[in-house]
Design an enzyme around this catalytic site. Sequence first.
Site, PDB file in Angstrom:
ATOM      1  N   VAL A   1       0.878  -1.173   0.000  1.00 58.19           N
ATOM      2  CA  VAL A   1       0.000   0.000   0.000  1.00 58.19           C
ATOM      3  C   VAL A   1       0.916   1.224   0.000  1.00 58.19           C
ATOM      4  CG1 VAL A   1      -1.743   1.347   1.240  1.00 58.19           C
ATOM      5  CG2 VAL A   1      -1.875  -1.143   1.248  1.00 58.19           C
ATOM      6  N   GLU A   2       0.756   2.096  -0.981  1.00 55.92           N
ATOM      7  CA  GLU A   2       1.517   3.351  -0.991  1.00 55.92           C
ATOM      8  C   GLU A   2       0.791   4.374  -0.125  1.00 55.92           C
ATOM      9  OE1 GLU A   2       3.762   4.065  -5.052  1.00 55.92           O
ATOM     10  OE2 GLU A   2       1.694   3.511  -5.450  1.00 55.92           O
TER      11      GLU A   2
END
Lengths: 286, 286
Positions: free
Chosen positions: B129-130
């Site tokens: 997940v950025e």
Amino acid sequence: MSKNVTIIGGGVIGLAWTRKFLEKGWNVHLNDSQDISAFIEKEFNGKVKFFHDLAESVKDADYVQECGPERLPIKQDIFKILAQHAPTHAIFASSSSSIVSSEIAENNPAADRILIGHPFNPANIMPLVEVVPNPKTSKDTVNTAMQIYSELGYEPALIQKEIAGFVANRLQIAFLNECYYLVEQGIIDAADLDKLVLNSLGLRWSTVGPFEGEHLGGGAQGISHLLSGVGSNMNFQLGTPDPTKAHILIEQTEKAYGVGEENWKKRSEKRDQLTEEILKLRKQTK
Amino acid sequence: MSKNVTIIGGGVIGLAWTRKFLEKGWNVHLNDSQDISAFIEKEFNGKVKFFHDLAESVKDADYVQECGPERLPIKQDIFKILAQHAPTHAIFASSSSSIVSSEIAENNPAADRILIGHPFNPANIMPLVEVVPNPKTSKDTVNTAMQIYSELGYEPALIQKEIAGFVANRLQIAFLNECYYLVEQGIIDAADLDKLVLNSLGLRWSTVGPFEGEHLGGGAQGISHLLSGVGSNMNFQLGTPDPTKAHILIEQTEKAYGVGEENWKKRSEKRDQLTEEILKLRKQTK
């Protein structure tokens, strides 16, 4: 009757080739202008014939795999000697990562039997060999080289036209340039970028290649869906790394992973072990 | 007491988040302006509360994960409603892949509690997940989001500054551009390029990230050795894909991998299975 290969150059790449050819029962001649270290001589003692003289080392060769210095004049000289002294059916492959074989084969009467067979680091476990003919290379030469690399257990990829950097290094450089740019600009730390890739693109491209990845990413409509529109949010300029900022990349990488011989060996072994396990896994699920 | 999350949007991404939050014991409210299909209602029946009214769906939320359409005005409207109706401690994350949160948070009184939490496709199994804050996002918001994603079993990566495409998609596009160019130019076939990547770069970047990869590739001297010189053979211009040639990419990809819903499902499942096995393997060798 088993076939004869001459490996030219006793560096890391040359030794990786030597082991592969030996495994598959080839007679291996190993040529190096310098004396091979005692350590290597011990590993291959009785299995490999060592030569200093190039002409002598190729006179019975069916295949030659050159792994000499990455300098054009040296390679041109080597390949002229091959053309003069090896049997007329012998094939001459260069392991070069950056010199195209049309340059190596310039003014060489055996140009039709010359091509690139470029392995990927670490050459002892990576399956890829890039097979890159030049315009004069014969189809037979290409087919034989592809077949030999397959029989050695590699997964050769045919590059149909010569291009600087071939394919794997061009793709790698396209990717690394953007990695370097993003870290230099302070967008992300080097170690965080590594984790990001491990947990996304690396994982994807170890299970499906980029085209199949896009094809699946497009849903049931496939890659045509992606190429026709969704990407329109993705129009932006990629970055260019700044050579004067390379110190940032070095500092962050050394901080994250340490330096020195022992550290390098330990980490390389861990990488290689995991690589081999992923390869096993892929074979099982084929 | 378990916490409350509201997922906005019942598409593929929204449902992937829903399952992850449910697994970890969160109370999940799922908001969608349209009726959820019977199939989805059946899977989540009794476990998830369904809402059409956005204000109503967030009134007890501790965390909101927005997965609405990729259009700025829509997202701005959604996040204004969040600021008005959710508790004042709630954090608002957008799953956007292309819109930065400083735009989403424009004129929003809760800008300090707004950020991007962008998953990577396929979101149900990819660890990334950025997490991308905007200049107004508070440190507490960032830390809480990072912690929540970690607790959900993701591997969140902190992007320190907003940039178009964030990191994963920028790297992907840098790589794909060169893939597209090489296939368009007839240097290599799409299916051969896929195999090449699977047997080289994909394999490397699923075991070590690009910086560690370069660090190990440089031998005991590491990345500083590579950045200081060896790369000098690698100075060439990368390509630019030609949109008018996209049909070549589509034809070769469809020929190699087929088309249609059933084919897509089968291949996606195979990819996902292998992905999960590689993830298991990596955990074991950690």
